[in-house]
Structures are given as C-alpha cells and as structure tokens.
Design a protein around this motif. Structure first.
Motif, PDB file in Angstrom:
ATOM      1  N   PHE A  49      46.177  -7.159  72.875  1.00  0.00           N
ATOM      2  CA  PHE A  49      47.458  -6.641  72.394  1.00  0.00           C
ATOM      3  C   PHE A  49      47.229  -5.287  71.730  1.00  0.00           C
ATOM      4  CE2 PHE A  49      47.989 -11.179  72.650  1.00  0.00           C
ATOM      5  CZ  PHE A  49      49.295 -11.361  73.087  1.00  0.00           C
ATOM      6  N   GLN A  50      48.027  -4.308  72.089  1.00  0.00           N
ATOM      7  CA  GLN A  50      47.888  -2.970  71.531  1.00  0.00           C
ATOM      8  C   GLN A  50      49.249  -2.449  71.100  1.00  0.00           C
ATOM      9  OE1 GLN A  50      45.781  -0.344  74.145  1.00  0.00           O
ATOM     10  NE2 GLN A  50      44.069  -1.753  74.455  1.00  0.00           N
ATOM     11  N   ASN A  51      49.232  -1.472  70.206  1.00  0.00           N
ATOM     12  CA  ASN A  51      50.492  -0.909  69.723  1.00  0.00           C
ATOM     13  C   ASN A  51      51.258  -0.193  70.824  1.00  0.00           C
ATOM     14  OD1 ASN A  51      50.480  -1.726  66.984  1.00  0.00           O
ATOM     15  ND2 ASN A  51      48.899  -0.207  66.542  1.00  0.00           N
ATOM     16  N   PRO A  62      51.067 -11.450  67.905  1.00  0.00           N
ATOM     17  CA  PRO A  62      50.987  -9.976  67.830  1.00  0.00           C
ATOM     18  C   PRO A  62      52.158  -9.283  68.523  1.00  0.00           C
ATOM     19  CG  PRO A  62      48.850 -10.906  68.399  1.00  0.00           C
ATOM     20  CD  PRO A  62      49.838 -12.016  68.491  1.00  0.00           C
ATOM     21  N   ALA A  63      52.667  -9.900  69.609  1.00  0.00           N
ATOM     22  CA  ALA A  63      53.800  -9.304  70.321  1.00  0.00           C
ATOM     23  C   ALA A  63      55.107  -9.543  69.579  1.00  0.00           C
ATOM     24  CB  ALA A  63      53.895  -9.879  71.735  1.00  0.00           C
ATOM     25  N   LYS A 123      53.368  -5.529  69.158  1.00  0.00           N
ATOM     26  CA  LYS A 123      52.323  -5.059  70.060  1.00  0.00           C
ATOM     27  C   LYS A 123      52.609  -5.491  71.499  1.00  0.00           C
ATOM     28  CE  LYS A 123      48.580  -4.776  66.669  1.00  0.00           C
ATOM     29  NZ  LYS A 123      47.197  -5.198  66.334  1.00  0.00           N
ATOM     30  N   ILE A 124      51.920  -4.860  72.409  1.00  0.00           N
ATOM     31  CA  ILE A 124      52.149  -5.100  73.832  1.00  0.00           C
ATOM     32  C   ILE A 124      50.830  -5.503  74.476  1.00  0.00           C
ATOM     33  CG2 ILE A 124      52.892  -4.041  76.017  1.00  0.00           C
ATOM     34  CD1 ILE A 124      54.522  -2.056  74.308  1.00  0.00           C
ATOM     35  N   ILE A 125      50.904  -6.468  75.396  1.00  0.00           N
ATOM     36  CA  ILE A 125      49.695  -6.874  76.120  1.00  0.00           C
ATOM     37  C   ILE A 125      49.234  -5.717  77.002  1.00  0.00           C
ATOM     38  CG2 ILE A 125      48.708  -8.550  77.736  1.00  0.00           C
ATOM     39  CD1 ILE A 125      51.028 -10.440  76.971  1.00  0.00           C
ATOM     40  N   PHE A 126      47.941  -5.441  76.946  1.00  0.00           N
ATOM     41  CA  PHE A 126      47.389  -4.404  77.819  1.00  0.00           C
ATOM     42  C   PHE A 126      47.302  -4.990  79.228  1.00  0.00           C
ATOM     43  CE2 PHE A 126      44.333  -1.838  80.005  1.00  0.00           C
ATOM     44  CZ  PHE A 126      44.517  -0.560  79.516  1.00  0.00           C
ATOM     45  N   GLN A 127      48.318  -4.706  80.041  1.00  0.00           N
ATOM     46  CA  GLN A 127      48.407  -5.251  81.394  1.00  0.00           C
ATOM     47  C   GLN A 127      48.157  -4.125  82.389  1.00  0.00           C
ATOM     48  OE1 GLN A 127      52.496  -6.719  80.696  1.00  0.00           O
ATOM     49  NE2 GLN A 127      51.735  -8.725  81.308  1.00  0.00           N
ATOM     50  N   TYR A 128      47.025  -4.185  83.052  1.00  0.00           N
ATOM     51  CA  TYR A 128      46.638  -3.099  83.947  1.00  0.00           C
ATOM     52  C   TYR A 128      47.674  -2.880  85.043  1.00  0.00           C
ATOM     53  CZ  TYR A 128      43.949  -0.302  87.253  1.00  0.00           C
ATOM     54  OH  TYR A 128      43.542   0.682  88.105  1.00  0.00           O
ATOM     55  N   PRO A 160      49.909   0.640  74.635  1.00  0.00           N
ATOM     56  CA  PRO A 160      48.875   0.871  75.653  1.00  0.00           C
ATOM     57  C   PRO A 160      49.203   2.002  76.611  1.00  0.00           C
ATOM     58  CG  PRO A 160      49.997  -1.234  75.996  1.00  0.00           C
ATOM     59  CD  PRO A 160      50.434  -0.729  74.681  1.00  0.00           C
ATOM     60  N   SER A 161      50.492   2.192  76.929  1.00  0.00           N
ATOM     61  CA  SER A 161      50.844   3.249  77.882  1.00  0.00           C
ATOM     62  C   SER A 161      50.581   4.636  77.294  1.00  0.00           C
ATOM     63  CB  SER A 161      52.310   3.124  78.316  1.00  0.00           C
ATOM     64  OG  SER A 161      53.176   3.278  77.224  1.00  0.00           O
ATOM     65  N   GLU A 162      50.758   4.768  75.976  1.00  0.00           N
ATOM     66  CA  GLU A 162      50.500   6.062  75.343  1.00  0.00           C
ATOM     67  C   GLU A 162      49.040   6.472  75.504  1.00  0.00           C
ATOM     68  OE1 GLU A 162      50.304   7.270  70.782  1.00  0.00           O
ATOM     69  OE2 GLU A 162      52.382   6.925  71.421  1.00  0.00           O
ATOM     70  N   GLN A 163      48.171   5.489  75.369  1.00  0.00           N
ATOM     71  CA  GLN A 163      46.744   5.768  75.539  1.00  0.00           C
ATOM     72  C   GLN A 163      46.408   5.964  77.013  1.00  0.00           C
ATOM     73  OE1 GLN A 163      44.193   2.686  73.936  1.00  0.00           O
ATOM     74  NE2 GLN A 163      42.458   3.325  75.199  1.00  0.00           N
ATOM     75  N   PHE A 164      46.946   5.110  77.864  1.00  0.00           N
ATOM     76  CA  PHE A 164      46.604   5.137  79.287  1.00  0.00           C
ATOM     77  C   PHE A 164      47.063   6.435  79.945  1.00  0.00           C
ATOM     78  CE2 PHE A 164      47.170   3.845  83.775  1.00  0.00           C
ATOM     79  CZ  PHE A 164      45.925   3.291  84.023  1.00  0.00           C
ATOM     80  N   PHE A 165      48.245   6.920  79.533  1.00  0.00           N
ATOM     81  CA  PHE A 165      48.816   8.101  80.177  1.00  0.00           C
ATOM     82  C   PHE A 165      48.670   9.373  79.332  1.00  0.00           C
ATOM     83  CE2 PHE A 165      51.346   4.572  82.062  1.00  0.00           C
ATOM     84  CZ  PHE A 165      50.946   4.743  83.370  1.00  0.00           C
ATOM     85  N   ALA A 166      47.815   9.313  78.314  1.00  0.00           N
ATOM     86  CA  ALA A 166      47.589  10.522  77.508  1.00  0.00           C
ATOM     87  C   ALA A 166      47.145  11.664  78.421  1.00  0.00           C
ATOM     88  CB  ALA A 166      46.536  10.242  76.446  1.00  0.00           C
ATOM     89  N   LYS A 167      47.754  12.823  78.232  1.00  0.00           N
ATOM     90  CA  LYS A 167      47.455  13.960  79.106  1.00  0.00           C
ATOM     91  C   LYS A 167      46.006  14.399  78.959  1.00  0.00           C
ATOM     92  CE  LYS A 167      52.171  15.791  79.088  1.00  0.00           C
ATOM     93  NZ  LYS A 167      53.058  16.869  78.625  1.00  0.00           N
ATOM     94  N   THR A 168      45.372  14.585  80.085  1.00  0.00           N
ATOM     95  CA  THR A 168      44.012  15.112  80.111  1.00  0.00           C
ATOM     96  C   THR A 168      44.082  16.628  80.317  1.00  0.00           C
ATOM     97  OG1 THR A 168      43.787  14.924  82.509  1.00  0.00           O
ATOM     98  CG2 THR A 168      43.244  12.968  81.192  1.00  0.00           C
ATOM     99  N   PRO A 169      42.992  17.336  80.058  1.00  0.00           N
ATOM    100  CA  PRO A 169      42.987  18.776  80.372  1.00  0.00           C
ATOM    101  C   PRO A 169      43.339  19.057  81.830  1.00  0.00           C
ATOM    102  CG  PRO A 169      41.119  18.219  78.995  1.00  0.00           C
ATOM    103  CD  PRO A 169      41.766  16.922  79.351  1.00  0.00           C
ATOM    104  N   ALA A 170      42.936  18.170  82.738  1.00  0.00           N
ATOM    105  CA  ALA A 170      43.282  18.348  84.149  1.00  0.00           C
ATOM    106  C   ALA A 170      44.790  18.251  84.343  1.00  0.00           C
ATOM    107  CB  ALA A 170      42.568  17.299  84.996  1.00  0.00           C
ATOM    108  N   ASP A 171      45.411  17.247  83.702  1.00  0.00           N
ATOM    109  CA  ASP A 171      46.871  17.104  83.787  1.00  0.00           C
ATOM    110  C   ASP A 171      47.564  18.351  83.247  1.00  0.00           C
ATOM    111  OD1 ASP A 171      46.570  14.489  84.766  1.00  0.00           O
ATOM    112  OD2 ASP A 171      46.590  13.642  82.746  1.00  0.00           O
TER     113      ASP A 171
END
Length: 811
Positions: free
Chosen positions: A543-545, A29-30, A35-40, A547-558
C-alpha cells in the motif's frame, strides 16, 4: 409488516457486519489512511488510459479512440463510459465507505451469503462459506496484480445464480430481478472470460434443473422460468448494449480475431494455443486447494528464516548476498507454470465441507456443484490435459479468445464453499447422530488424512524446479530440503484446521454446542486461515500513498521529448510492447494491452520487431540508419527512447509526419504480398494498396499539416499540387471512422497494410476524420433506460416479496 428482530433481522445484520469488518481491517491502510495498493497492471492501465481520462475530464465527452498505444486503437477495452450510466453509483451505494477495488470482496461475501440463503442454508453456516468464497488467495493475488474487473466479475457470480435459483424455486419476479441486476453489473465490468465461465456455471445448473423437471413432469414450468429469465438477460444486455456491441464488433479485428496472413502458423480464429495455454496448472497442483504450499508459496514471496540453502552456501564459502535473488526465485515455486503469484486456495476447511456436501447435499444440487468444481479444475489443467482442452479450444464457441486457463478455477472456488455449506446444512437436518459421526469421519479421513500423508511423505515429491538446472546438485539438494520444509508446514497446518473444524461439527452433532456456535467457530477458523496466508501476498508494503505519482514521475528523457509540441510517436526500445508508461505522456508505437488490433500485432511480429532489432544492432556500432526505418517512419516515430536519461533520447529526422503524398502506388494482391513488400519499401515515397479490396488510386503531390487534434477527431489542411492518394500515419479500423474533404464524405482505404488513406482533389482542401461508431452512438440512450429498469425491477420485486411473505405469515 412484522419481523422477529432476533430471528429475521439480527443474524443478517451481524453477518454483513462481519463481512464489512474483515474487509475494513484487512485493508485498513486503504480505508483509514487513504493508501492505494501498488497494482502493476492498474498502473499500466492508467498509462494506457491517460489520454482518454484527460479528454473525459476536460470536455465531458468520451474519447472512443486513443492514439497513445500501438499507434492507435478503439478505447472500448481501455476506458469506456456511457453518459448517464448509473452502475458506478450503484456499486458505491452497495459498498458504503469501501474504496475500489477492495469493495468487490465485501460485495462478493454478500452475494454468496444471498445465494446460500436462497438455498435455505441457515445464516450461521452461510457466513463462513461466504468468507471463504470472496477472501480466497486467488482474489488477493489478483488484487495485488491489479485484475480488479476480474474480481468484481467473479464476486457477482453468486448473485446471478441466486436470481436463477429463486426463479426456479417459485420466486420468479424476485429471481428475475436479482438475475438481471447481477448480470447487469457483471457485464459492466467487461471481463468476458469470467462471464464465459459464468455461462458454463449457469448451463450446468440449468441442465440439472431440466433433468429434475423431466423426472418430476415439470417441463412446462421449466419453460416458463426460462422465458422469464430470458427477459432478465435482455435487460442486463440492454443495460450494457454499448459495451457489448462495441467489444463484439472490435473482437473480429483484434488479436482474438482471425489472422490476415496465410503464412501465419496460427491461422485459426482466436489466440495461438501456446499463448493461450502458457499458464496451465499441473494436475497435482490442484491439491493446493487442500495444502496451499504444496508447490511453494509463489514466485515472488518470502522464504522461511535460516533455510538450508543459506547454510549450504556458507559451508561452500559462497557469499549468500551475491546469489540471493537467484536462489530466492529458484526455491519459491516448483510447479508446472512459468511462474505464479501464489497458490490458489480457499481454505482446507471448505474442501473438508465439500466432501460432506458430496455425502449430504440433495442429489440435484450435489451433481450440479460437483460438475462445476470439476469443470473448473479440468479447464485449468490446460495443456496438461491436451486431448480434451485442445479439442474445446478448437470447437467450443468463443473459447479460443481467452488465455490464462488457470482462471477457470474461479468456478471451483465458487462451487466448493457452496456445496460445503449445503452439506453442512443437510447434515443437521434430521440426521441421526451415529450416521452423522460416521460421515464426519469419512470426510475427515479423505481431507485431513490426505493432508497428514503430505506431511509424512513430503520427501516423496520430486521438489525440483526447471530453474534448478542452473545450479550444482549439492545446491539443488539444499533447495529441495527448503521446499520440503515449506510443504510439511503447510500440510500440518491444513490438517490441524480440518481437525479443529471436524471437532466443532462433532460437538454440534452431539449437542455439546449449538449450531450457532458452530457457525461462529467455522467463520473464525476460515478467517484466521485465509487472513494469514493472504498476508503473504498482500502486505503493508504493498500500500502506498500515491503509487502512480512515483511510477509516472517525469524522467529527464520525458522532459526532453515533452518540449516538442509537434504531433509524433515515441518508441521506447525497453520492452516496448509490454509497457504503457510511455503512453502516459506520448503517442506510443508500443503499449500494454491484451487485445491489440490484429493487423498491428502481425506488423509487430513480421516487420516491426525485425526492423527494431536491426536498428539497435547497427546503432550499437554507431550506424543510425534512420532511412532504413520503413515501418517506424510511416508510424511517424520521431523519438526513440533507450533509457531514462536525457542523452538516451534519439531524434529520428526521417519520420514521415502526420500525413504525406507518396510518389508511387504499389498494387498488391494479398496481405502476405503487402507485408513482404512493405518491409522493403521506402514508405515516404511509396505506398501499397490491395487491389482486391480497394479501387485503384493515383499518386499525388503537395503539402499537408495537422491543424487540429483530439483523440477521436483530426483535422488537416491540404495544399495539393496534384490530387491523389494522401496517406495518414493513423491506424486503419474499418468500423466507425468517417473522413470528409471540404465537408463531403469520402471513402477511407487501407494503405501500407494498416494505415488510413484517402483521395484528395487538386488545390486547397480541409480534411476531417472523426470516429463515430454506430455501435456506441445508436445504443447509449437504451443503456440508461435498461439500467434504470433493472434497478426499479429489483426494488419493486423486494417490496412485492416482503408483502407476499407477510400475507403468507413467512419470515
């Protein structure tokens, strides 16, 4: 220059191709889908490094300081590059087409293959051992977690030792070049704990060579080789001098350094023992090297279908879905550690071959690699062998800077396949068939027999986990049945793998198959074994397309806070000191990093945490006591974030701002007194200064504005009605920060335990602060010179070696 294609080239090409294909298809997948490994941990790193990466991209300059985490800290251990550094380019050339970080495993296989060839192990046997070394579960679990630098550092150990071994074996120039090159790359990845273990490996190997030299009256040649390798050490360190010196400098002021408070229990230099040894492997848990699921497949991994636990729950009329998460967590791992991503395992076949190595490898090598394997195991036991490991922690230089001692098993995972391949090689060097079969039986009995005993007597283990105390006994018994089933399945699998490997070796010993077929068979078995167990820990879903885009998606608080363009810090009260997501967008009071500034950690423990907890307790009752936030206010904490929604953002109207004039200076005599005073001081009107470290200063008054900001440079416009102490909401660090008032350098003093302060004159002035550490600026040119020297030395040594081989008629 003549080579025999079939003998001299083809085996190596095929071996490298096998390594490449394993990585290519396991991580398809990579490689194929991008795709990129979802690495916390990597996502946390990305949050912490965002300001540094943006500054580098926008300006082409290094941000050697970042204000995004823990109020501010050096960027050396977050993201750090030297202009002209060629090491990233080198790793791409050596691992063509494979993305980071999975390219580390491919290079690790090649490095171990080179090391085994340097020990004159035939290519057919070297391939299986190289796969076992790089493709073990420890590396895959570490990849899943995001410990990329650690894996690269481990995978470079064989290349470093190959250089040392070749130097001692007569190929001094080639050995020097490989050693310098391997160490250059390992130091580049800046994982000091693995480098520390590498030093231990090298010392044990060096001691073995020295004893051999004494027996053979070869000490003069030993001394010459050591001198040559010292040159390699200097080249490798020179190629990383900026990294080395900046980290060495920072270490004294980080959480790895000495405490500043006499009241602290952990008054010794280094980490607290409980923290350092929290993840210590149980003694019997080491046998996961033979039976991987001896203590379960890990804290977060799937369980077999139709387990006994679910049957028992249904029979007691309990809805399985309601308790599934707790039950799943409880039954997966039952070892001594707080939790684990999975067992540490490098194929039972390699442990079987390791026993053959004990029986057959040459004595000098046998003792060395047994010692390395045992050292890794003993260090990994940590607090479960307190007498020795606590002694080493207290007295072994530098050892108390490291945590997660199970990482020491990387030494064992290195030594086991190496000695195993040596044992296999020497089994086929002139050994008579009868004796070889007898030895084969001994190795099979000790490893396969033990695995079979685990299968037969799985119920003899307690099979209890600490979490079991939360459940009724009837449920615990069901959990134990599930655990026993997992153990038995794992044990019988290890037995069958060892049986298959033993059968192949027996067939080769009795000349029923060629050794090349044996090598292929072992490589297939090892790959099969590790492929399927590793799939438990790194699956397609990991593996995700993006992961950072999802992880750092702006919240209403941001979004709410980002509308404010002022300079301030944010406190996310949800686990603030183990979260770098906030740092992606804002200068944060918290963060995620293993080596904070020591004074900041002390502030967290003694003042900041109590203040936050007190504020939350009162806020829940409707009392937002902003004036009582003495510490948060001096850190210019303008926003407190309690969730992702816009209404979860609270504005602090009492934040002190970027800089201010305190009305009163409180002299203190010690760090303990300063900490205690600070907790009960209005930091907007008062400031503490340690008289024993800094000269007396006077209070002043006036206005200050931050006129220009970048991570390593800040500029302020000051209008002082009365000259005196000006306090900044910036973290004090004694190495590298330079302050000027109207372009005249002035001293920076430490104020309020860990903030910066300077004295300014009456009237208008411009204050500039810039981070200019000599450990970086004085060494960056040398780094590039030594890196090119290392590469040229390696290329030149290869050419010289090939020419010499041609002249001697060698392959």
């Amino acid at each position: 220059m003549h080579f025999d294609l079939k003998k001299d080239i083809l085996p190596h090409v095929l071996g490298i191709l096998v390594f490449y294909l394993i990585v290519l298809f396991y991580f398809s997948p990579a490689v194929f889908d991008g795709k990129i490994i979802f690495q916390y941990d990597i996502l946390q790193w990305e949050g912490a490094a965002k300001e540094i990466l943006d500054h580098r991209a926008e300006t082409g300059e290094e941000a050697l300081w970042t204000n995004r985490l823990f109020g501010g800290m050096p960027a050396y251990l977050v993201s750090f590059e030297v202009p002209g550094d060629i090491t990233n380019f080198i790793t791409k050339i050596l691992t063509p087409g494979l993305p980071h970080p999975i390219n580390s495993l491919f290079f690790g296989m090649i490095a171990m293959y080179i090391l085994l060839l340097s020990f004159k192990v035939r290519p057919a046997f070297s391939v299986a051992a190289a796969i076992a070394f790089a493709f073990n579960t420890f590396h895959i679990i570490s990849l899943d977690a995001g410990h990329n630098a650690k894996i690269w550092a481990i995978c470079l150990i064989p290349l470093i030792l190959a250089g040392i071994h070749l130097a001692f074996d007569g190929k001094k120039i080639l050995g020097l070049a490989l050693f310098a090159f391997g160490l250059l790359l390992q130091l580049k990845f800046n994982h000091l704990q693995i480098t520390y273990y590498t030093v231990i490996i090298v010392l044990i190997y060096g001691l073995g060579r020295m004893l051999q030299s004494i027996r053979e009256n070869g000490l003069p040649d030993f001394g010459k080789t050591m001198a040559i390798l010292l040159i390699g050490l200097l080249i490798a360190v020179g190629g990383n001098l900026s990294r080395f010196l900046t980290v060495l400098e920072y270490g004294k002021y980080s959480t790895r350094g000495t405490t500043n408070l006499s009241s602290q229990e952990a008054s010794q230099d280094g980490l607290d023992k409980d923290y350092a040894f929290n993840w210590s492997q149980g003694k019997l848990e080491t046998l996961t090297l033979l039976v991987p699921n001896l203590y379960g497949p890990g804290s977060t991994k799937p369980f077999p279908k139709d387990p006994e636990t679910e049957r028992v729950l249904r029979s007691n009329n309990i809805d399985v879905a309601q308790v599934k998460d707790n039950i799943d967590y409880a039954r997966k791992y039952w070892g001594d550690q707080p939790g684990t991503g999975g067992p540490i395992y490098g194929s039972a076949i390699m442990l079987f071959l390791f026993v053959l190595g004990i029986l057959y490898a040459p004595k000098p090598y046998k003792g060395v690699f047994i010692a390395i394997a045992l050292t890794g195991i003993i260090l990994a036991w940590g607090k479960n062998l307190q007498g020795l490991n606590y002694f080493l922690f207290d007295y072994l230089p530098g050892y108390n800077k490291f945590r997660a001692v199970t990482m020491a098993l990387s030494m064992s995972l290195f030594a086991i396949p190496l000695l195993g391949a040596l044992g296999l090689e020497y089994l086929f060097r002139g050994q008579e068939e009868k004796q070889a079969i007898k030895s084969l039986g001994i190795a099979f009995g000790l490893t396969g027999g033990l695995a079979l005993l685990f299968w037969l007597f799985a119920g003899a283990f307690s099979l209890r986990a600490p979490f079991d105390d939360n459940f009724p006994e009837w449920l615990v018994e069901a959990l134990k049945e599930d655990r026993k089933a997992i153990l038995k399945a794992s044990a019988i699998k290890s037995f069958l793998l060892i049986l298959a490997a033993a059968a192949l070796i027996w067939a080769a010993v009795t000349q029923k198959i060629q050794t090349s077929i044996l090598g292929i068979g072992l490589a297939i078995l090892v790959t099969f074994d590790l492929w399927f167990i590793n799939k438990l820990f790194l699956q397609e879903d990991d593996f995700q397309n993006n992961p950072s885009e999802q992880f750092f998606a702006k919240t209403p608080a941001d979004e709410s806070i980002l509308r404010d363009q002022d300079y301030f810090r944010v406190l996310n009260i949800n686990n603030p000191f183990n979260d770098a997501r906030t740092s992606y967008y804002f200068n944060s009071v918290g963060g995620y990093h293993g080596a904070k500034i020591k004074r900041y950690q002390e502030l967290i423990e003694n003042a900041l945490n109590p203040e936050i907890q007190d504020f939350i307790a009162k806020a829940q009752e409707g009392d937002f006591n902003w004036l009582g936030l003495n510490i948060l206010n001096m850190l210019n904490t303008k926003y407190i974030m309690a969730g992702r929604a816009e209404n979860a953002v609270f504005v602090n109207p009492e934040a002190n701002g970027p800089a201010w004039f305190p009305q009163e200076i409180i002299p203190v005599q010690s760090n303990d007194e300063e900490m205690e005073t600070l907790r009960n001081t209005d930091t907007k009107t008062k400031a503490t200064v340690n008289d024993n470290e800094f000269s007396r200063v006077n209070s002043g008054s006036g206005m200050v504005t931050l006129s220009n900001y970048s991570p390593s440079k800040l500029e302020y416009e000051v209008q002082a009605e009365k000259g005196g102490l000006l306090v900044f909401s910036e973290i004090y660090y004694p190495k590298g920060w330079v302050a000027t008032v109207n372009d005249q350098e002035v001293a920076i003093i430490r104020v309020n335990y860990l903030l910066r302060g300077i004295e300014v004159p009456d009237g208008n002035s411009t204050v500039k602060m810039s981070f200019e550490p000599g450990s970086y600026y004085n060494t960056k040119a040398l780094v590039v010179i030594f890196q090119y020297l290392s590469v040229l030395l390696l290329l030149g040594s290869i050419v010289l070696t090939l020419r010499k081989s041609k002249g001697n008629g060698e392959a």
